[in-house]
Motif scaffolding. Structure first.
Motif, PDB file in Angstrom:
ATOM      1  N   PRO A 138      86.116  21.318  23.407  1.00  0.00           N
ATOM      2  CA  PRO A 138      85.837  22.702  23.562  1.00  0.00           C
ATOM      3  C   PRO A 138      84.964  23.673  22.839  1.00  0.00           C
ATOM      4  CG  PRO A 138      87.520  21.964  21.696  1.00  0.00           C
ATOM      5  CD  PRO A 138      87.101  20.839  22.774  1.00  0.00           C
ATOM      6  N   VAL A 139      84.140  22.620  22.047  1.00  0.00           N
ATOM      7  CA  VAL A 139      82.994  23.429  21.205  1.00  0.00           C
ATOM      8  C   VAL A 139      81.841  23.039  22.105  1.00  0.00           C
ATOM      9  CG1 VAL A 139      81.422  23.420  19.456  1.00  0.00           C
ATOM     10  CG2 VAL A 139      83.904  23.053  18.967  1.00  0.00           C
ATOM     11  N   SER A 140      81.340  24.240  22.959  1.00  0.00           N
ATOM     12  CA  SER A 140      80.212  24.034  24.315  1.00  0.00           C
ATOM     13  C   SER A 140      79.043  24.718  23.796  1.00  0.00           C
ATOM     14  CB  SER A 140      80.716  24.484  25.462  1.00  0.00           C
ATOM     15  OG  SER A 140      79.727  24.429  26.287  1.00  0.00           O
ATOM     16  N   SER A 141      77.762  24.034  23.841  1.00  0.00           N
ATOM     17  CA  SER A 141      76.681  24.548  23.333  1.00  0.00           C
ATOM     18  C   SER A 141      76.013  25.212  24.769  1.00  0.00           C
ATOM     19  CB  SER A 141      75.488  23.663  22.780  1.00  0.00           C
ATOM     20  OG  SER A 141      75.394  22.504  23.651  1.00  0.00           O
ATOM     21  N   ASP A 142      76.190  24.884  25.744  1.00  0.00           N
ATOM     22  CA  ASP A 142      75.837  25.768  27.121  1.00  0.00           C
ATOM     23  C   ASP A 142      76.626  25.219  28.017  1.00  0.00           C
ATOM     24  OD1 ASP A 142      74.149  26.588  28.998  1.00  0.00           O
ATOM     25  OD2 ASP A 142      72.612  25.501  28.446  1.00  0.00           O
ATOM     26  N   SER A 143      77.318  26.444  28.611  1.00  0.00           N
ATOM     27  CA  SER A 143      78.360  26.531  29.760  1.00  0.00           C
ATOM     28  C   SER A 143      78.205  27.563  30.271  1.00  0.00           C
ATOM     29  CB  SER A 143      79.695  26.327  29.230  1.00  0.00           C
ATOM     30  OG  SER A 143      80.725  26.498  29.903  1.00  0.00           O
ATOM     31  N   ARG A 144      77.768  27.118  31.667  1.00  0.00           N
ATOM     32  CA  ARG A 144      77.637  28.570  32.678  1.00  0.00           C
ATOM     33  C   ARG A 144      77.659  27.714  34.127  1.00  0.00           C
ATOM     34  NH1 ARG A 144      71.013  29.208  31.607  1.00  0.00           N
ATOM     35  NH2 ARG A 144      70.718  27.547  30.174  1.00  0.00           N
ATOM     36  N   MET A 145      77.817  28.705  34.913  1.00  0.00           N
ATOM     37  CA  MET A 145      77.730  28.357  36.551  1.00  0.00           C
ATOM     38  C   MET A 145      76.410  28.765  36.915  1.00  0.00           C
ATOM     39  SD  MET A 145      79.449  26.710  38.802  1.00  0.00           S
ATOM     40  CE  MET A 145      80.730  26.917  39.656  1.00  0.00           C
ATOM     41  N   LEU A 146      75.437  28.105  37.576  1.00  0.00           N
ATOM     42  CA  LEU A 146      74.101  28.489  38.309  1.00  0.00           C
ATOM     43  C   LEU A 146      74.307  28.440  39.731  1.00  0.00           C
ATOM     44  CD1 LEU A 146      72.049  26.340  36.043  1.00  0.00           C
ATOM     45  CD2 LEU A 146      72.600  28.924  35.515  1.00  0.00           C
ATOM     46  N   THR A 147      73.720  29.688  40.234  1.00  0.00           N
ATOM     47  CA  THR A 147      73.836  29.470  41.837  1.00  0.00           C
ATOM     48  C   THR A 147      72.409  30.304  42.280  1.00  0.00           C
ATOM     49  OG1 THR A 147      74.972  31.963  42.021  1.00  0.00           O
ATOM     50  CG2 THR A 147      76.492  29.996  41.749  1.00  0.00           C
ATOM     51  N   THR A 148      72.093  29.983  43.521  1.00  0.00           N
ATOM     52  CA  THR A 148      71.238  30.398  44.649  1.00  0.00           C
ATOM     53  C   THR A 148      71.650  30.910  45.712  1.00  0.00           C
ATOM     54  OG1 THR A 148      70.213  28.214  45.029  1.00  0.00           O
ATOM     55  CG2 THR A 148      69.141  29.396  43.194  1.00  0.00           C
ATOM     56  N   ALA A 149      71.211  32.056  46.443  1.00  0.00           N
ATOM     57  CA  ALA A 149      71.596  32.377  47.389  1.00  0.00           C
ATOM     58  C   ALA A 149      70.657  31.918  48.563  1.00  0.00           C
ATOM     59  CB  ALA A 149      71.650  34.112  47.581  1.00  0.00           C
ATOM     60  N   VAL A 150      70.783  32.007  49.861  1.00  0.00           N
ATOM     61  CA  VAL A 150      70.186  31.644  50.884  1.00  0.00           C
ATOM     62  C   VAL A 150      68.705  31.966  50.780  1.00  0.00           C
ATOM     63  CG1 VAL A 150      69.917  31.611  53.567  1.00  0.00           C
ATOM     64  CG2 VAL A 150      72.018  31.423  52.536  1.00  0.00           C
ATOM     65  N   GLY A 151      67.769  31.196  50.857  1.00  0.00           N
ATOM     66  CA  GLY A 151      66.550  31.264  50.657  1.00  0.00           C
ATOM     67  C   GLY A 151      65.842  31.677  49.333  1.00  0.00           C
ATOM     68  N   GLN A 152      66.963  31.478  48.170  1.00  0.00           N
ATOM     69  CA  GLN A 152      66.537  31.698  46.926  1.00  0.00           C
ATOM     70  C   GLN A 152      66.358  30.296  46.408  1.00  0.00           C
ATOM     71  OE1 GLN A 152      69.541  33.698  44.640  1.00  0.00           O
ATOM     72  NE2 GLN A 152      68.122  33.833  42.787  1.00  0.00           N
ATOM     73  N   ARG A 153      65.243  30.384  45.447  1.00  0.00           N
ATOM     74  CA  ARG A 153      64.828  28.987  44.299  1.00  0.00           C
ATOM     75  C   ARG A 153      64.924  29.819  43.139  1.00  0.00           C
ATOM     76  NH1 ARG A 153      60.729  28.873  47.963  1.00  0.00           N
ATOM     77  NH2 ARG A 153      59.310  28.933  46.304  1.00  0.00           N
ATOM     78  N   THR A 168      67.576  26.130  48.133  1.00  0.00           N
ATOM     79  CA  THR A 168      68.489  27.432  48.487  1.00  0.00           C
ATOM     80  C   THR A 168      69.957  26.913  48.703  1.00  0.00           C
ATOM     81  OG1 THR A 168      68.627  28.446  50.674  1.00  0.00           O
ATOM     82  CG2 THR A 168      68.031  26.379  50.750  1.00  0.00           C
ATOM     83  N   SER A 169      70.769  27.972  48.402  1.00  0.00           N
ATOM     84  CA  SER A 169      72.149  27.972  48.526  1.00  0.00           C
ATOM     85  C   SER A 169      72.658  26.680  47.603  1.00  0.00           C
ATOM     86  CB  SER A 169      72.661  27.827  50.043  1.00  0.00           C
ATOM     87  OG  SER A 169      74.142  27.885  50.281  1.00  0.00           O
ATOM     88  N   THR A 170      72.441  26.824  46.404  1.00  0.00           N
ATOM     89  CA  THR A 170      72.869  25.755  45.593  1.00  0.00           C
ATOM     90  C   THR A 170      74.086  26.354  44.653  1.00  0.00           C
ATOM     91  OG1 THR A 170      70.837  24.377  45.971  1.00  0.00           O
ATOM     92  CG2 THR A 170      71.991  23.993  43.771  1.00  0.00           C
ATOM     93  N   GLU A 171      74.790  25.344  44.293  1.00  0.00           N
ATOM     94  CA  GLU A 171      75.853  25.887  43.059  1.00  0.00           C
ATOM     95  C   GLU A 171      75.932  24.665  42.127  1.00  0.00           C
ATOM     96  OE1 GLU A 171      79.523  28.459  43.908  1.00  0.00           O
ATOM     97  OE2 GLU A 171      80.246  26.557  44.334  1.00  0.00           O
ATOM     98  N   LEU A 172      75.745  24.685  40.949  1.00  0.00           N
ATOM     99  CA  LEU A 172      76.154  23.938  39.826  1.00  0.00           C
ATOM    100  C   LEU A 172      76.802  24.473  38.619  1.00  0.00           C
ATOM    101  CD1 LEU A 172      73.815  23.649  37.440  1.00  0.00           C
ATOM    102  CD2 LEU A 172      72.374  22.652  39.354  1.00  0.00           C
TER     103      LEU A 172
END
Length: 364
Positions: A138-153, A168-172
């Motif tokens: 539960p103790v997190s030092s870095d927690s987030r969702m990263l996304t890119t749209a079509v054509g974006q880097r 492009t179009s990536t989600e992690l």
């Protein structure tokens, strides 16, 4: 061109509806289930939002015969396709996923203010997490969702100094704690330059693959149900995660260690060595460059379409076997079409019914 639902930037209820949809898909992978568990454990608000979605979905069965609900659902479905993330148009997913997410967002907006009552006949939809992975710290030092749209880097520096480059179009999803560093690649393509930390292995989950590295640089791409891992420098281990019975497990017999310049993809148990020229072509996306060497036009178009909302299509199946070589700028679909029409006796036209499509056919 298939559109993928990117992670909503809205509130917890919109995100809960997104995860509910992802888990109900037949192609839901162990990595996606793990990403959901990471999200769920981040806060009590997430757990309550997901319980509200489950409750809303269970009781919505009784609303199916309601004319008012059906009319409201139609209103949500139509603008929801391709629209922004709102409580009334949640996802830009293709097909049924769009409708399901949008309806969930609608139902949750109606019932979220009421504490969910137990539903005795409701079936849980949450799948088990990967058994070999530790519970969420539960103790997190870095927690987030990263996304890119079509054509974006985008290049992002993580808390430990590691750098991840999203194509492009990536989600992690990133989840770093004091004990481990974990990234779940849900779809798309990313390159990881990992900062060395012997006390915290760097783990990437993608599809049915688990990639473990200590200090290295590697690329991971998900293409339909295939996961390809390419090692640029250092050392990584790639393990296969299988759904045995009702619980995903890691099968030790399918652990492959990669050497620099090797790639592991598909269901192959053996990594292949790729030469420097091929590696340079494969990594050209980092500079916005797409390079092809004697590749089928159908496969080239599939790659070109990843970087633009303008979709190139073929009028005849045999056109897919034409061979193409060249260097193109990612996202510049018009220039690609002009080059292909100049190279082959082809014509390009835009159908009246779909202005976002360029159709290639033999020249008259």
């Amino acid at each position: 061109m298939t559109k993928t639902a990117l992670y909503p930037k809205g509130d917890a209820s919109a995100q809960a509806a997104y995860w509910f949809v992802q888990q109900r898909k037949p192609e839901c992978t162990a990595a996606t289930r793990r990403a959901f568990d990471l999200w769920l454990e981040e806060s009590q608000a997430h757990r309550e939002a997901f319980e509200a979605v489950e409750h809303a979905w269970a009781i919505s069965a009784g609303l199916e015969q309601s004319q008012a609900f059906s009319a409201e659902r139609r209103e949500v479905l139509i603008p929801g396709v391709g629209g922004p993330y709102t409580a009334r148009g949640l996802a830009v997913a293709a097909g049924a996923a769009t409708g399901l997410a949008a309806c969930l967002a609608l139902v949750v907006s109606v019932f979220l203010t009421t504490p969910p009552e137990p539903v005795m006949d409701a079936q849980p939809v949450r799948a088990p997490i990967v058994a070999s992975l530790p519970a969420v710290d539960p103790v997190s030092s870095d927690s987030r969702m990263l996304t890119t749209a079509v054509g974006q880097r985008e290049a992002v520096t993580l808390e430990d100094g590691s750098v991840v480059e999203l194509n492009t179009s990536t989600e992690l999803r990133v989840m770093f704690t004091q004990a481990r560093r974990e990234v779940v690649l849900l779809h798309g393509q990313a390159l990881f330059n990992v900062a060395h930390d012997a006390s915290r292995p760097f783990i990437v989950l993608a599809g049915d693959r688990r990639i473990t590295a200590l200090g290295t640089e590697f690329e991971v791409r998900i293409k339909e149900d295939d996961v390809a891992v390419t090692l640029l420098d250092g050392r990584v281990e790639v393990a296969e995660m299988l759904a045995a019975s009702s619980e995903p497990v890691v099968r030790p017999a399918r652990v492959v260690e990669l050497a620099p310049g090797q790639r592991l993809s598909g269901r192959s148990a053996d990594a292949v060595q790729i030469d420097e020229a091929e590696l340079d072509r494969a990594l050209g996306w980092r500079e916005g460059r797409l390079e092809f060497e004697n590749e089928r036009l159908g496969e080239v178009i599939e790659e070109i379409n990843r970087y633009s909302t303008l979709s190139v299509q073929l009028a005849r199946p045999e056109l897919a076997y034409l061979r193409v070589s060249g260097n193109f700028r990612a996202g510049s679909t018009e220039n690609f079409v002009a080059a292909v029409v100049d190279l082959f006796p082809l014509s390009a036209r835009t159908p009246d019914e779909d202005p976002e499509v360029v159709l290639l056919d033999w020249r008259a």
